[in-house]
Design a protein around this motif. Structure first.
Motif, PDB file in Angstrom:
ATOM      1  N   GLY A   1      -3.946  12.711  14.677  1.00 20.33           N
ATOM      2  CA  GLY A   1      -2.755  12.208  14.345  1.00 20.33           C
ATOM      3  C   GLY A   1      -2.294  11.517  15.424  1.00 20.33           C
ATOM      4  O   GLY A   1      -2.945  11.247  16.451  1.00 20.33           O
ATOM      5  N   ILE A   2      -1.135  11.062  15.501  1.00 20.41           N
ATOM      6  CA  ILE A   2      -0.287  10.130  16.237  1.00 20.41           C
ATOM      7  C   ILE A   2       0.819  10.773  16.638  1.00 20.41           C
ATOM      8  O   ILE A   2       1.743  11.278  15.983  1.00 20.41           O
ATOM      9  CB  ILE A   2       0.065   8.753  16.107  1.00 20.41           C
ATOM     10  CG1 ILE A   2      -1.294   7.928  15.297  1.00 20.41           C
ATOM     11  CG2 ILE A   2       0.811   7.935  16.764  1.00 20.41           C
ATOM     12  CD1 ILE A   2      -0.980   6.767  14.521  1.00 20.41           C
ATOM     13  N   GLU A   3       1.218  10.717  18.224  1.00 19.74           N
ATOM     14  CA  GLU A   3       2.398  11.376  18.629  1.00 19.74           C
ATOM     15  C   GLU A   3       3.516  10.071  18.684  1.00 19.74           C
ATOM     16  O   GLU A   3       3.338   9.096  19.240  1.00 19.74           O
ATOM     17  CB  GLU A   3       2.259  11.864  20.224  1.00 19.74           C
ATOM     18  CG  GLU A   3       3.392  12.546  20.461  1.00 19.74           C
ATOM     19  CD  GLU A   3       2.993  13.317  21.677  1.00 19.74           C
ATOM     20  OE1 GLU A   3       3.966  13.716  22.599  1.00 19.74           O
ATOM     21  OE2 GLU A   3       2.008  14.007  21.888  1.00 19.74           O
ATOM     22  N   ILE A   4       4.535  10.582  18.246  1.00 22.03           N
ATOM     23  CA  ILE A   4       5.717   9.472  18.083  1.00 22.03           C
ATOM     24  C   ILE A   4       6.903  10.172  18.808  1.00 22.03           C
ATOM     25  O   ILE A   4       6.929  11.384  18.898  1.00 22.03           O
ATOM     26  CB  ILE A   4       6.222   9.049  16.882  1.00 22.03           C
ATOM     27  CG1 ILE A   4       6.460  10.059  15.733  1.00 22.03           C
ATOM     28  CG2 ILE A   4       4.689   8.140  16.119  1.00 22.03           C
ATOM     29  CD1 ILE A   4       7.040   9.723  14.530  1.00 22.03           C
ATOM     30  N   ASP A   5       8.009   9.401  18.921  1.00 22.30           N
ATOM     31  CA  ASP A   5       9.236   9.763  19.578  1.00 22.30           C
ATOM     32  C   ASP A   5      10.292   9.351  18.836  1.00 22.30           C
ATOM     33  O   ASP A   5      10.342   8.086  18.573  1.00 22.30           O
ATOM     34  CB  ASP A   5       9.447   9.236  21.136  1.00 22.30           C
ATOM     35  CG  ASP A   5      10.598   9.661  21.493  1.00 22.30           C
ATOM     36  OD1 ASP A   5      11.665   9.098  21.403  1.00 22.30           O
ATOM     37  OD2 ASP A   5      10.763  10.571  22.492  1.00 22.30           O
TER      38      ASP A   5
ATOM     39  N   ASP B   1       0.804  -1.302  -0.002  1.00 22.91           N
ATOM     40  CA  ASP B   1      -0.047  -0.084   0.026  1.00 22.91           C
ATOM     41  C   ASP B   1       1.026   1.322  -0.012  1.00 22.91           C
ATOM     42  O   ASP B   1       1.748   1.412   0.913  1.00 22.91           O
ATOM     43  CB  ASP B   1      -0.823   0.048   1.085  1.00 22.91           C
ATOM     44  CG  ASP B   1      -2.099  -0.868   1.079  1.00 22.91           C
ATOM     45  OD1 ASP B   1      -2.541  -1.301  -0.049  1.00 22.91           O
ATOM     46  OD2 ASP B   1      -2.624  -1.431   2.186  1.00 22.91           O
ATOM     47  N   LYS B   2       0.386   2.208  -0.883  1.00 27.11           N
ATOM     48  CA  LYS B   2       1.443   3.448  -0.912  1.00 27.11           C
ATOM     49  C   LYS B   2       0.696   4.393   0.176  1.00 27.11           C
ATOM     50  O   LYS B   2      -0.819   4.212   0.608  1.00 27.11           O
ATOM     51  CB  LYS B   2       0.968   4.104  -2.269  1.00 27.11           C
ATOM     52  CG  LYS B   2       1.630   3.467  -3.403  1.00 27.11           C
ATOM     53  CD  LYS B   2       3.485   3.464  -3.316  1.00 27.11           C
ATOM     54  CE  LYS B   2       3.870   2.857  -4.637  1.00 27.11           C
ATOM     55  NZ  LYS B   2       5.355   3.300  -4.613  1.00 27.11           N
ATOM     56  N   ILE B   3       1.421   5.400   1.066  1.00 28.24           N
ATOM     57  CA  ILE B   3       0.828   6.148   1.811  1.00 28.24           C
ATOM     58  C   ILE B   3       1.256   7.513   1.412  1.00 28.24           C
ATOM     59  O   ILE B   3       2.030   7.842   0.837  1.00 28.24           O
ATOM     60  CB  ILE B   3       1.240   5.603   3.279  1.00 28.24           C
ATOM     61  CG1 ILE B   3       2.695   5.727   3.374  1.00 28.24           C
ATOM     62  CG2 ILE B   3       0.808   4.399   3.473  1.00 28.24           C
ATOM     63  CD1 ILE B   3       3.272   5.453   4.684  1.00 28.24           C
ATOM     64  N   PHE B   4       0.370   8.381   2.331  1.00 29.27           N
ATOM     65  CA  PHE B   4       0.681  10.015   2.469  1.00 29.27           C
ATOM     66  C   PHE B   4       1.119  10.136   3.767  1.00 29.27           C
ATOM     67  O   PHE B   4       0.307   9.639   4.931  1.00 29.27           O
ATOM     68  CB  PHE B   4      -0.587  10.926   2.026  1.00 29.27           C
ATOM     69  CG  PHE B   4      -0.668  10.661   0.485  1.00 29.27           C
ATOM     70  CD1 PHE B   4       0.058  11.426  -0.438  1.00 29.27           C
ATOM     71  CD2 PHE B   4      -1.753   9.871  -0.041  1.00 29.27           C
ATOM     72  CE1 PHE B   4      -0.245  11.400  -1.729  1.00 29.27           C
ATOM     73  CE2 PHE B   4      -2.331   9.929  -1.251  1.00 29.27           C
ATOM     74  CZ  PHE B   4      -1.382  10.536  -2.293  1.00 29.27           C
ATOM     75  N   VAL B   5       2.042  10.932   4.180  1.00 30.34           N
ATOM     76  CA  VAL B   5       2.653  11.363   5.675  1.00 30.34           C
ATOM     77  C   VAL B   5       2.671  12.792   5.820  1.00 30.34           C
ATOM     78  O   VAL B   5       3.283  13.607   4.969  1.00 30.34           O
ATOM     79  CB  VAL B   5       3.812  10.549   5.776  1.00 30.34           C
ATOM     80  CG1 VAL B   5       4.377  10.778   7.416  1.00 30.34           C
ATOM     81  CG2 VAL B   5       3.882   9.204   5.656  1.00 30.34           C
ATOM     82  N   LYS B   6       1.994  13.091   6.836  1.00 34.48           N
ATOM     83  CA  LYS B   6       2.384  14.777   7.505  1.00 34.48           C
ATOM     84  C   LYS B   6       3.058  14.522   8.729  1.00 34.48           C
ATOM     85  O   LYS B   6       2.627  13.792   9.904  1.00 34.48           O
ATOM     86  CB  LYS B   6       0.875  15.364   7.486  1.00 34.48           C
ATOM     87  CG  LYS B   6       0.235  15.690   6.229  1.00 34.48           C
ATOM     88  CD  LYS B   6      -0.928  16.456   6.589  1.00 34.48           C
ATOM     89  CE  LYS B   6      -1.825  16.809   5.131  1.00 34.48           C
ATOM     90  NZ  LYS B   6      -2.969  17.538   5.514  1.00 34.48           N
ATOM     91  N   LEU B   7       3.901  15.247   8.831  1.00 31.29           N
ATOM     92  CA  LEU B   7       4.675  15.497  10.185  1.00 31.29           C
ATOM     93  C   LEU B   7       4.996  16.869  10.543  1.00 31.29           C
ATOM     94  O   LEU B   7       4.858  17.878   9.733  1.00 31.29           O
ATOM     95  CB  LEU B   7       6.216  15.060   9.630  1.00 31.29           C
ATOM     96  CG  LEU B   7       6.585  13.558   9.430  1.00 31.29           C
ATOM     97  CD1 LEU B   7       7.941  13.323   9.065  1.00 31.29           C
ATOM     98  CD2 LEU B   7       6.453  12.724  10.823  1.00 31.29           C
TER      99      LEU B   7
ATOM    100  N   LEU C   1       7.297  14.467  17.869  1.00 26.86           N
ATOM    101  CA  LEU C   1       6.443  15.052  16.831  1.00 26.86           C
ATOM    102  C   LEU C   1       5.283  14.390  16.779  1.00 26.86           C
ATOM    103  O   LEU C   1       5.055  13.015  17.225  1.00 26.86           O
ATOM    104  CB  LEU C   1       7.308  15.038  15.612  1.00 26.86           C
ATOM    105  CG  LEU C   1       7.725  13.562  15.078  1.00 26.86           C
ATOM    106  CD1 LEU C   1       7.949  13.863  13.609  1.00 26.86           C
ATOM    107  CD2 LEU C   1       9.037  13.143  15.602  1.00 26.86           C
ATOM    108  N   ARG C   2       4.418  15.016  15.730  1.00 28.05           N
ATOM    109  CA  ARG C   2       2.809  14.370  15.619  1.00 28.05           C
ATOM    110  C   ARG C   2       2.940  13.901  14.094  1.00 28.05           C
ATOM    111  O   ARG C   2       3.603  14.419  13.329  1.00 28.05           O
ATOM    112  CB  ARG C   2       1.701  15.087  15.972  1.00 28.05           C
ATOM    113  CG  ARG C   2       1.694  15.497  17.203  1.00 28.05           C
ATOM    114  CD  ARG C   2       0.171  15.960  17.582  1.00 28.05           C
ATOM    115  NE  ARG C   2      -0.788  15.063  17.546  1.00 28.05           N
ATOM    116  CZ  ARG C   2      -1.013  14.533  18.554  1.00 28.05           C
ATOM    117  NH1 ARG C   2      -0.251  14.539  19.691  1.00 28.05           N
ATOM    118  NH2 ARG C   2      -2.137  13.631  18.506  1.00 28.05           N
ATOM    119  N   VAL C   3       2.361  12.805  13.832  1.00 27.32           N
ATOM    120  CA  VAL C   3       2.272  12.363  12.423  1.00 27.32           C
ATOM    121  C   VAL C   3       0.997  11.799  12.121  1.00 27.32           C
ATOM    122  O   VAL C   3       0.236  11.209  12.864  1.00 27.32           O
ATOM    123  CB  VAL C   3       3.335  11.376  12.357  1.00 27.32           C
ATOM    124  CG1 VAL C   3       3.245  10.219  13.074  1.00 27.32           C
ATOM    125  CG2 VAL C   3       3.498  10.591  10.724  1.00 27.32           C
TER     126      VAL C   3
END
Length: 331
Positions: free
Chosen positions: A313-317, A272-278, A323-325
């Motif tokens: 979105g999701i908060e990651i480390d 699957d192809k995806i789009f990502v916002k950061l 950051l959020r993504v």
């Protein structure tokens, strides 16, 4: 263990990436043959599991008319398939990788963090040639950019030797004190000779005695900025210095790992192809800018967009950078 923890793991990219062409077909055919042979050999000790695996494999190819693995004869050994040099260099690759990974664990540097160089002293030209044939494999396994070989006369890595009291105690008895003194006087050249030949003659007060390589303990001393580890005659020295450039690449790899987890948790297919916002991050932006193509290729992203803020979105480390993504599947 060799099949699942080494061959399959190292061939993941061959299995999943690229078109169904010669290299991928070879990887699958090799895996098939190994699984089939293991099923035949393990049938007496794991009768139900291997029968299930064998039945599923054979349902695809129909190589055997038998309804069960227990109706098939054990395979005959093919001595022409044995390649001692191949086995030797793959063992070197495994041992070198294990030593380097143990150093990473010792100094708490993740495997996803690239390091610049590892030094490997070689006892002879043959050992170097064997290592050079698996060099790319080792570098990929331990995430190191360069491997440099040191000749037998190198003075960079210093070793020390002492008797293995468990191995030599019964053999030498009251002579152990003299043996310890003789080994304490060993030079670096003496140690290299023992490693190369596998044995040495010690001159004691009234006689000469032979000691074997397995009857002594040889350890390498760390060098400032490097950590050294050894196993038998193999020694590695890992450069643990982290430059800003290496840290940026490490951040990019860590970001890939985090987004891959989101893909998996979201139930996306591997293709699957995806789009990502950061969200913007002063610490992470240089990594994203430099390694944008690599990140997008690894996570199958059509686009990687940096925005000032994200709602939801999701908060990651990423290496202590929060950051959020948002990860969305393409149409």
């Amino acid at each position: 263990e060799h099949l699942s923890n080494w061959y399959v793991r190292l061939c993941r990219r061959r299995f999943w990436k690229g078109e169904y062409e010669a290299d991928k077909i070879s990887a699958y055919q090799t895996l098939y043959e190994c699984l089939e042979k293991i099923c035949l050999l393990a049938a007496p000790i794991s009768p139900f599991f291997v029968d299930a695996v064998f039945t599923q494999l054979n349902a695809v190819t129909g190589r055997y008319a038998a309804a069960s693995v227990h109706h098939v004869l054990l395979p005959e050994p093919d001595k022409t398939a044995v390649d001692p040099l191949l086995e030797e260099r793959m063992q070197l690759a495994q041992d070198a990788s294990s030593l380097i990974l143990s150093i990473r664990k010792k100094v708490n540097i993740k495997v996803r963090q690239p390091l610049q160089k590892v030094l490997i002293p070689v006892l002879n030209q043959g050992m170097q040639q064997q290592l050079e044939k698996v060099e790319d494999l080792i570098k990929a396994e331990v995430n190191v950019k360069e491997i440099e070989y040191l000749g037998p006369e190198n003075a960079f890595i210093q070793k020390k030797i002492k008797p293995n009291f468990v191995a030599l105690g019964k053999k030498m008895g009251p002579k152990m004190k003299q043996v310890s003194a003789a080994l304490a006087a060993y030079s670096q050249a003496d140690i290299r000779a023992l490693e190369t030949k596998g044995s040495a003659i010690l001159a004691l007060e009234n006689e000469e005695v032979e000691i074997l390589l397995g009857e002594v303990d040889i350890q390498s001393e760390d060098v400032p900025g490097w950590i050294v580890a050894s196993k038998n005659t193999l020694t590695v020295a890992l450069d643990i210095t982290l430059t800003p450039e290496l840290e940026q690449e490490g951040n990019a790899r860590e970001l890939v790992n985090r987004i891959q987890r989101i893909r998996k948790d979201s139930g996306f297919d591997l293709t699957d192809k995806i789009f990502v916002k950061l969200t913007y991050s002063d610490k992470l932006n240089p990594s994203i800018a430099q390694f944008n193509d690599y990140i997008c290729a690894e996570i199958l992203a059509e686009k990687l967009e940096l925005v000032p803020d994200l709602s939801g979105g999701i908060e990651i480390d990423v290496n202590d950078i929060p950051l959020r993504v948002i990860v969305e599947k393409k149409g």
